[in-house]
Write an enzyme that holds these catalytic residues in place. Sequence first.
Site, short mmCIF file in Angstrom:
data_model
loop_
_atom_site.label_atom_id
_atom_site.label_comp_id
_atom_site.label_asym_id
_atom_site.label_seq_id
_atom_site.Cartn_x
_atom_site.Cartn_y
_atom_site.Cartn_z
N ASP A 1 6.01 9.44 -3.79
CA ASP A 1 4.94 8.82 -3.44
C ASP A 1 3.13 8.69 -4.22
OD1 ASP A 1 3.18 8.97 -0.72
OD2 ASP A 1 5.05 9.72 0.23
N TYR B 1 4.19 -6.16 10.86
CA TYR B 1 5.03 -5.14 11.13
C TYR B 1 6.55 -5.15 11.88
CZ TYR B 1 5.90 -0.18 12.16
OH TYR B 1 6.26 1.22 12.28
#
Length: 252
Positions: A36, A154
């Site tokens: 991450d 998206y």
Amino acid sequence: MKLKGKCALIIGGSAGLGRASAEACAAEGASVMIADINDAGGADAVAAIEAAGGKAGFIHTDGTDDGAVKAAVDATVAAFGGLDILINSIGETGGGRGDAGWHRAIDMFLKSSYYACKHAIAEMEKRGGGSVINVASIAGVTGSVASDVVSSGYGVAKHGVIGLTRTLALAYAAKNIRVNAICPGYFKTDMTARLQGGEDGGLSHITENLRVPMGRWGEPREIGTVAAFLASDDASFITGQPIIVDGGYMAR
């Protein structure tokens, strides 16, 4: 301990659904590498997993960078001896508007999954099998709310994730590599924080506006347990599937 002896890489595992998936896999015995850009969140997730008796590591990774994703795969193999499970769960709030926002959504949600699958599956082939879990969305199953074409990134990206999932499932089924997608509905995460305002924590939005049949927000752990199931041998004949987890929303 259904994942004992397994090695997992969770891209986007520092928070939200990714962290819940990392914790659920670790609780079932997997060694977990969290990748991450959120270093503080990653350190906290590793500490929580280790405090619960699990095994975990962290590597700073930009999931939209092909080279960084390969480095995360390599780090997982170096740390744990191989790779059996990949979970793609990166995301962000406020990806931008206009053409730049559209391309950012494709990079963030679709290209990142492609990069991770490309590098992780190569390692799974060496192990004789594995499980890939791509976190998509109910917006990848039906049309997503968009005010115009440039705000549609998206939903388009999440449809692409499901297409990638099904295509790879067919390509690698004979090699014992299963590829599935989880399609969450409305969950309590940072990405939905703007919908959780008000004295009721956004409950009226769930019950009155969205009319989710179960009448509540989903909890991240309810995605984590599904991810751990799909990673395990209990799901040994499941591949190419978008698994909807939405409290009944899509059943209406």
